[in-house]
Write a protein that holds these residues in place. Structure first.
Motif, PDB file in Angstrom:
ATOM      1  N   SER A 151     -54.221  20.001 -78.773  1.00  0.00           N
ATOM      2  CA  SER A 151     -53.196  20.977 -78.406  1.00  0.00           C
ATOM      3  C   SER A 151     -53.473  21.563 -77.025  1.00  0.00           C
ATOM      4  O   SER A 151     -54.608  21.591 -76.576  1.00  0.00           O
ATOM      5  N   TYR A 152     -52.428  22.000 -76.381  1.00  0.00           N
ATOM      6  CA  TYR A 152     -52.547  22.619 -75.064  1.00  0.00           C
ATOM      7  C   TYR A 152     -52.125  24.076 -75.158  1.00  0.00           C
ATOM      8  O   TYR A 152     -51.405  24.458 -76.079  1.00  0.00           O
ATOM      9  N   LYS A 153     -52.562  24.891 -74.204  1.00  0.00           N
ATOM     10  CA  LYS A 153     -52.176  26.300 -74.169  1.00  0.00           C
ATOM     11  C   LYS A 153     -51.576  26.619 -72.799  1.00  0.00           C
ATOM     12  O   LYS A 153     -51.878  25.946 -71.814  1.00  0.00           O
ATOM     13  N   PRO A 154     -50.713  27.652 -72.727  1.00  0.00           N
ATOM     14  CA  PRO A 154     -50.109  27.999 -71.433  1.00  0.00           C
ATOM     15  C   PRO A 154     -51.118  28.684 -70.511  1.00  0.00           C
ATOM     16  O   PRO A 154     -52.001  29.411 -70.963  1.00  0.00           O
ATOM     17  N   ALA A 155     -50.962  28.423 -69.211  1.00  0.00           N
ATOM     18  CA  ALA A 155     -51.798  29.064 -68.197  1.00  0.00           C
ATOM     19  C   ALA A 155     -50.935  29.385 -66.990  1.00  0.00           C
ATOM     20  O   ALA A 155     -49.978  28.669 -66.689  1.00  0.00           O
ATOM     21  N   ILE A 156     -51.264  30.487 -66.314  1.00  0.00           N
ATOM     22  CA  ILE A 156     -50.537  30.872 -65.101  1.00  0.00           C
ATOM     23  C   ILE A 156     -51.468  30.649 -63.920  1.00  0.00           C
ATOM     24  O   ILE A 156     -52.616  31.093 -63.921  1.00  0.00           O
ATOM     25  N   LEU A 157     -50.954  29.947 -62.901  1.00  0.00           N
ATOM     26  CA  LEU A 157     -51.742  29.616 -61.716  1.00  0.00           C
ATOM     27  C   LEU A 157     -51.636  30.723 -60.672  1.00  0.00           C
ATOM     28  O   LEU A 157     -50.788  31.610 -60.767  1.00  0.00           O
ATOM     29  N   GLU A 158     -52.463  30.636 -59.641  1.00  0.00           N
ATOM     30  CA  GLU A 158     -52.497  31.637 -58.575  1.00  0.00           C
ATOM     31  C   GLU A 158     -51.163  31.794 -57.852  1.00  0.00           C
ATOM     32  O   GLU A 158     -50.873  32.839 -57.294  1.00  0.00           O
ATOM     33  N   ASN A 159     -50.314  30.742 -57.874  1.00  0.00           N
ATOM     34  CA  ASN A 159     -49.014  30.814 -57.216  1.00  0.00           C
ATOM     35  C   ASN A 159     -47.899  31.262 -58.155  1.00  0.00           C
ATOM     36  O   ASN A 159     -46.734  31.264 -57.789  1.00  0.00           O
ATOM     37  N   GLY A 160     -48.251  31.640 -59.400  1.00  0.00           N
ATOM     38  CA  GLY A 160     -47.266  32.126 -60.358  1.00  0.00           C
ATOM     39  C   GLY A 160     -46.682  31.044 -61.241  1.00  0.00           C
ATOM     40  O   GLY A 160     -45.949  31.328 -62.178  1.00  0.00           O
ATOM     41  N   MET A 161     -46.991  29.776 -60.965  1.00  0.00           N
ATOM     42  CA  MET A 161     -46.482  28.679 -61.787  1.00  0.00           C
ATOM     43  C   MET A 161     -47.147  28.685 -63.151  1.00  0.00           C
ATOM     44  O   MET A 161     -48.280  29.112 -63.304  1.00  0.00           O
ATOM     45  N   ARG A 162     -46.415  28.151 -64.115  1.00  0.00           N
ATOM     46  CA  ARG A 162     -46.908  28.079 -65.489  1.00  0.00           C
ATOM     47  C   ARG A 162     -47.078  26.611 -65.867  1.00  0.00           C
ATOM     48  O   ARG A 162     -46.153  25.817 -65.711  1.00  0.00           O
ATOM     49  N   VAL A 163     -48.282  26.247 -66.337  1.00  0.00           N
ATOM     50  CA  VAL A 163     -48.562  24.879 -66.785  1.00  0.00           C
ATOM     51  C   VAL A 163     -49.304  24.933 -68.116  1.00  0.00           C
ATOM     52  O   VAL A 163     -49.880  25.954 -68.467  1.00  0.00           O
ATOM     53  N   MET A 164     -49.284  23.824 -68.819  1.00  0.00           N
ATOM     54  CA  MET A 164     -50.019  23.707 -70.067  1.00  0.00           C
ATOM     55  C   MET A 164     -51.370  23.051 -69.763  1.00  0.00           C
ATOM     56  O   MET A 164     -51.424  22.032 -69.065  1.00  0.00           O
ATOM     57  N   VAL A 165     -52.461  23.653 -70.286  1.00  0.00           N
ATOM     58  CA  VAL A 165     -53.815  23.150 -70.031  1.00  0.00           C
ATOM     59  C   VAL A 165     -54.553  22.964 -71.356  1.00  0.00           C
ATOM     60  O   VAL A 165     -54.184  23.566 -72.365  1.00  0.00           O
TER      61      VAL A 165
END
Length: 190
Positions: A151-165
Motif C-alpha cells: 500500500s502507498y500513503k499520501p505525501a506532500i512535497l516541498e513544492n506543494g504537490m501531492r504524490v503517493m509514496v
C-alpha cells in the motif's frame, strides 16, 4: 510537415489538424480490442486559443506533424498569468502563458532548464526533465513492520504537490518523481 500514423503520435508532438490549426498533443492512448479496429485517442490543445479537444482516430490514420524546434530555456519567474523564461546564450526573455504550462507548474524551480518547443518563434509546448528530486514536507509517520506492504500513503512535497509514496518513506526524505505521470519513482541517493 511530416506525416505520421496516429499510433506514433506522442505527448508534446505538434500536429496540424484537418481544420488547418496547430494542436499540441497532451495525451495519446492506443486501444487494441480483441475484435474490431484499433484506435488512438488523442487529447490536444489548440495553440491559437488554448481550447482542448479530444479526437479518436484509427491507428493507421495519417496525421500531419508540424516541424518544431526544441530550444533549452531557463525558468526565471512567474508574472501573473505568465511564466518568464530566458535563453541561456542570448539572454532573450520569453513569456509563456500559464495555460501552456498547465498542471506541471509546481515543477518549475528557479533557474531550472526546460525544453520549449518553438514553431515560427512562438513557444507551443514545454517539456520538463523526465525525473526530478523533491523533499517530502508532510506525510503520515512511518509505521514499524509496514515496509513490506504494497500500500502507498499520501505525501506532500516541498513544492506543494501531492504524490503517493511507500509506507517506509518519512518527512525530510528526498524522492525522485516521474514528471510525465507525476508519480513516485524511488528514494534519492543524495
Amino acid at each position: 510537415m511530416a506525416v505520421e500514423t496516429a499510433a506514433n503520435i506522442r505527448k508534446g508532438n505538434v500536429i496540424e489538424h484537418t481544420d488547418g490549426q496547430l494542436y499540441v498533443v497532451l495525451k495519446a492512448e492506443s486501444f487494441r480490442p480483441g475484435k474490431g479496429t484499433p484506435t488512438t485517442t488523442i487529447d490536444m490543445r489548440r495553440i491559437s486559443d488554448g481550447i482542448k479537444v479530444s479526437n479518436t482516430f484509427k491507428t493507421q490514420d495519417k496525421l500531419e506533424r508540424a516541424f518544431v524546434e526544441e530550444v533549452d530555456y531557463n525558468y526565471l519567474y512567474e508574472d501573473g498569468e505568465n511564466y518568464i523564461f530566458m535563453h541561456p546564450e542570448t539572454f532573450e526573455q520569453l513569456m509563456v502563458p500559464a495555460a501552456m504550462v498547465g498542471d506541471s507548474a509546481p515543477l518549475l524551480q528557479e533557474n531550472m532548464t526546460v525544453v520549449l518547443q518553438m514553431f515560427n518563434d512562438v513557444a507551443v509546448s514545454i517539456s520538463f526533465p523526465a525525473r526530478m528530486t523533491f523533499e517530502i514536507t508532510e506525510t503520515e509517520p512511518v509505521v514499524k513492520g509496514q515496509t513490506a506492504s504494497s500500500s502507498y500513503k499520501p505525501a506532500i512535497l516541498e513544492n506543494g504537490m501531492r504524490v503517493m509514496v511507500p509506507p517506509h518513506i518519512g518527512v525530510g526524505t528526498r524522492i525522485i518523481i516521474n514528471t510525465e505521470e507525476m508519480t513516485y519513482e524511488t528514494r534519492a541517493k543524495d
